[in-house]
Structure formats: C-alpha cells, structure tokens
Design a protein around this motif. Structure first.
Motif, PDB file in Angstrom:
ATOM      1  N   GLU A 120       0.912  -1.102   0.136  1.00 44.69           N
ATOM      2  CA  GLU A 120       0.041  -0.035   0.026  1.00 44.69           C
ATOM      3  C   GLU A 120       0.925   1.210   0.050  1.00 44.69           C
ATOM      4  O   GLU A 120       0.570   2.181  -0.771  1.00 44.69           O
ATOM      5  CB  GLU A 120      -1.039  -0.157   1.319  1.00 44.69           C
ATOM      6  CG  GLU A 120      -1.669   1.088   1.414  1.00 44.69           C
ATOM      7  CD  GLU A 120      -2.323   1.078   2.962  1.00 44.69           C
ATOM      8  OE1 GLU A 120      -2.520  -0.232   3.438  1.00 44.69           O
ATOM      9  OE2 GLU A 120      -2.591   2.196   3.464  1.00 44.69           O
ATOM     10  N   LYS A 121       2.024   1.193   0.793  1.00 47.89           N
ATOM     11  CA  LYS A 121       2.681   2.450   0.870  1.00 47.89           C
ATOM     12  C   LYS A 121       3.562   2.581  -0.293  1.00 47.89           C
ATOM     13  O   LYS A 121       3.854   3.891  -0.735  1.00 47.89           O
ATOM     14  CB  LYS A 121       4.121   2.178   1.964  1.00 47.89           C
ATOM     15  CG  LYS A 121       3.253   2.099   3.355  1.00 47.89           C
ATOM     16  CD  LYS A 121       2.441   3.362   3.922  1.00 47.89           C
ATOM     17  CE  LYS A 121       1.729   3.263   5.162  1.00 47.89           C
ATOM     18  NZ  LYS A 121       1.040   4.461   5.509  1.00 47.89           N
ATOM     19  N   GLU A 178       1.121   4.201  -2.837  1.00 45.31           N
ATOM     20  CA  GLU A 178       0.772   5.679  -2.436  1.00 45.31           C
ATOM     21  C   GLU A 178       2.080   6.391  -2.849  1.00 45.31           C
ATOM     22  O   GLU A 178       1.739   7.474  -3.451  1.00 45.31           O
ATOM     23  CB  GLU A 178       0.643   5.702  -0.973  1.00 45.31           C
ATOM     24  CG  GLU A 178      -0.608   5.678  -0.316  1.00 45.31           C
ATOM     25  CD  GLU A 178      -0.364   5.789   1.273  1.00 45.31           C
ATOM     26  OE1 GLU A 178      -1.184   4.868   1.945  1.00 45.31           O
ATOM     27  OE2 GLU A 178       0.295   6.546   1.753  1.00 45.31           O
ATOM     28  N   SER A 188       1.910   6.868  -6.797  1.00 47.17           N
ATOM     29  CA  SER A 188       0.619   7.499  -7.221  1.00 47.17           C
ATOM     30  C   SER A 188       1.140   9.170  -7.017  1.00 47.17           C
ATOM     31  O   SER A 188       0.185  10.005  -7.785  1.00 47.17           O
ATOM     32  CB  SER A 188      -0.509   7.298  -6.052  1.00 47.17           C
ATOM     33  OG  SER A 188      -0.611   7.675  -5.170  1.00 47.17           O
TER      34      SER A 188
END
Lengths: 350, 85
Positions: free
Chosen positions: A238-239, A242, A245
């Motif tokens: 997820e990190k 992120e 992105s």
C-alpha cells in the motif's frame, strides 16, 4: 533534479555495477576496496584521514569531475555511524591514558560531520553544508534536503550529495550482540537463501553530482524520494502504491526495482511481499550479497539504478528474477533496515 | 645518530601517521615545521602530548615550543636535559 556524475566504493571492484564478474567474499564484516587515494589527496592530508573521510573525498571528487564540475553550491552527506574508526581510537585513548594526555587528531576527526567538513575544505566550498545521521535513511534524507534546497534557494544550482559509512574493529563487533551480524560465517552468495537472523556488514561510499537543470551529461532524473520510519510488512504494498501515485504512476509502470534484501530472515519479508505481489511481473534487482549491508548502502542501490538507466543493461549477477524490459526508463529503489526506516527513491531516464 | 634520535623519529612517524616515511628520511637538523617536514599546529599538540607521555616532560610555557620543536636535534637536547622517565 538531475544526476550528472557518480562514483562509489564498496567491497567490490570499481566497475562492479557494469561488470559481469562476481567477486565472492567470505566473512561477515566486509572492508571496502582501497582506491588510489594518493592520486587525489596529498600525503600530508591523507595521513590524518580515516577510511570514511578518504572514501568520501575520493568519491566526491570523482563524481564532480565526471559531471564536469569543480565545486558545488552545496554539500550534503549521509552517514549512519559517522567516523567510527577515529571515535574508537579516541575512546581507547581515554581508557588507556585514564582520561589524561589525549591527542587531538582522533577527537577532531571523530564527529559525525567530519566527512562533509573535510570535503568542503578539500574543495574550498563555502556553500551550504549538512550531514544527516538518520540510520538507514541518511542518504534519502540528503535527497530530500537537496530537493528542498533547489526549490527554496535559486542560487543553488549544483549539489554534491552522497553517503558513507565505515566499519571499526570493536564498534562494528557490537552489532553482533544485538543480532545485526550473522553469527555463522557465510559466503556472500549464500546470503539470500539464508534462514538465520542478521546480515553481513560492510563499508561503502557513493557520491552523486546533482544539478537543478538537465545537462548533456545527465545520467538520471531523481523524480522523488520519501522516508517512512515505521511500516508493518502487511502495509508495504500500500505504501509503495501511495508513493508512486504521488507521481501518477503505478507499480506496473516500473521497468525495474532495486530491492535491499540482506539475508536477515526476520525482515526480508518486506521485500518478498513486493517481489511476490505488486512487482511480481517487474524485473527485480538485488545487490547486497555483493556489497554487504550498512546505513549508507541505499546510495549504492541508487548508483546501480543510475548505471542501469545510463547503460541500459544489467549484469546477470544483480537479477533476482527472470523478467526483462526492452528499455529502462523508470526504476524504483526501496530499502529498509531492521524493519524500520524505509526509503523510496524514484529515478527516470533523463 | 643516538638511540634517542632514532627513537624520536620512530615515535613522530607513528604518532603523526607519516605514512611511507622512514627514520632515515628525517634529517637531525631539518626543520620539523614550515618548509622542512611540513608539520602544522595540530602536530605541535601531538608532540606536546608525546613529550609528556613518553618522557614525563610537561611544557609549562607554550612559547618554549617553537625552540624545542625546531628539529630532531633540539627536541633530543631538551629531552636529555629534562626527562623524568
């Protein structure tokens, strides 16, 4: 910001980023290969320099000359441990002389910012000078500061940035006590399959000559970097998503990822989750079986990525899977140490 | 050359990390600072500590240093007259 020149020193030969040759090293504490320091540094100056200072000045000057620059506007140095050899010498003197008759040289050289200071003296650079001692994200801290200096101070056009760490006989040995160094002696090629705690600890230095604007010598564009001190391994994908992105990018848009696996079975799961997950179809590179682990080693990982973008080829010894890419335009470097201090660096072909 | 002269040269080479130098490379009358051997103020501090540690001589007047540390000969003369160990 653009990387226009680089130089590195590690336990491997000068050309190890491009050479196919594999140098096997046995031992859990690896010394950096000695370079011809006398070519650059006068003997009367050299005699007072510890290994970290010699490696720092040598790679700093080489990276600058490769970029066609003599003196930068700012110097940023990362070091997790600082000048360990002089600190150890100084503390031994305190003990042996019962806190009397201390000689000045080791004390003067023992501070964590000795390397950046000595580089500035050597280059006669009066510009902004900063040292970051932030464990394994010391180099990434320098990258963030470089980015801020370039954004905030229009007088700064060129920044010298790098990271250096040395080992010392006793202090490095202390890392065995808390399981940072493997208890069993290991051949470096056996590092990744290892199922024991700890890694092999080493010395290294890597410096980069960076400019605000692209130049004909630009090797890579450092698009961004990020530090996260605490992440659970379950959050790592997820990190990463992120972080990418922030630049409107997705994991599948990476042409390669440089991962910092170090054979410590307690913490390599951060990398393995990415390798088997979002980067399963992306070419994965490892390097620490060749260089060992230390708080400045992510700068060597960065140098590997720059070399791939520059030469558009990867020696087999770095490949961790069989994926390939037709062109290398974008590479992510991810590193952590002991499950803490996670550093992300995104590089693009200029 | 006396044993003290040789001992002094060996100590200076070791203490000041004069890599690649041998005792024979240092002349007894050669200036240690400036145009001679090229030592500097940090080396002077190292030599003061060397005098005290190896020969038990504590320099009370810093102005003496310039004369004492002029050459190996002047250092050896001073040590012979004032050593306590």
């Amino acid at each position: 910001m653009y990387i226009n020149g680089m130089s590195n020193i590690s336990a491997q030969p000068d050309d190890f980023l491009t050479s196919a040759e594999i140098i096997d090293i046995q031992g859990n504490i690896l010394s950096a290969v000695v370079r011809p320091y006398r070519e650059l540094i006068k003997p009367m100056l050299l005699r007072r320099m510890s290994k970290a200072v010699k490696m720092g000045i040598y790679t700093a000057v080489k990276s600058l000359s490769r970029s066609g620059l003599e003196c930068p506007d700012a110097i940023l140095v990362g070091t997790g441990q600082g000048c360990m050899q002089d600190t150890e010498k100084f503390m031994q003197q305190i003990e042996e002389s019962k806190e009397q008759l201390l000689t000045p040289t080791s004390f003067i050289q023992s501070t964590h910012n000795t390397v950046s200071g000595q580089i500035a003296l050597f280059l006669k650079c009066n510009g902004y000078n900063m040292t970051y001692t932030q464990n394994s994200v010391s180099f990434e801290s320098c990258l963030l500061d470089a980015q801020m200096q370039l954004e905030l101070d229009e007088d700064i056009q060129n920044v010298l940035i790098g990271a250096v760490d040395e080992t010392s006989e006793k202090f490095t040995g202390f890392q065995k006590l808390d399981g940072q160094i493997k208890a069993e002696t290991i051949l470096n090629k056996e590092l990744f399959p290892s199922s024991s705690p700890g890694s092999i600890i080493s010395e290294s230095a890597a410096f980069f000559s960076i400019s605000r604007e692209k130049t004909p010598r630009s090797l890579a564009n450092c698009v961004g970097s990020k530090i996260i001190n605490e992440i659970q391994s379950s959050e790592i994908e997820e990190k990463v998503v992120e972080f990418l992105s922030e630049f409107d990018l997705k994991p599948e848009q990476m042409d390669a990822v440089v991962l910092g696996n170090n054979g410590d079975h307690r913490f390599d799961d951060y990398y393995q989750i990415l390798q088997q997950g979002i980067f399963n179809n992306i070419l994965q590179l490892n390097y620490k079986s060749l260089t060992g682990e230390n708080n400045s080693i992510s700068a060597i990982g960065c140098a590997l990525a720059v070399s791939v973008l520059q030469h558009q080829k990867i020696p087999k010894k770095f490949r961790a899977n069989s994926k390939s890419a037709s062109k290398f335009r974008r590479i992510l470097i991810y590193n952590q140490y002991l499950g803490r201090n996670h550093g992300f660096i995104l590089l693009e072909r200029p | 050359m006396s044993d003290l002269h040789t001992e002094l040269k060996e100590s200076i080479i070791e203490q000041l990390n004069l890599e690649d130098m041998q005792p024979a490379d240092i002349e007894n009358n050669e200036a240690l600072f400036g145009d001679g051997l090229g030592l500097d103020s940090i080396d002077a501090l190292e030599l003061i500590v060397l005098l005290e540690k190896d020969y038990g001589i504590k320099l009370t007047d810093p102005n003496q240093g310039k004369q004492i540390f002029n050459s190996i000969n002047t250092m050896a003369d001073f040590i012979e007259k004032h050593r306590t160990k």
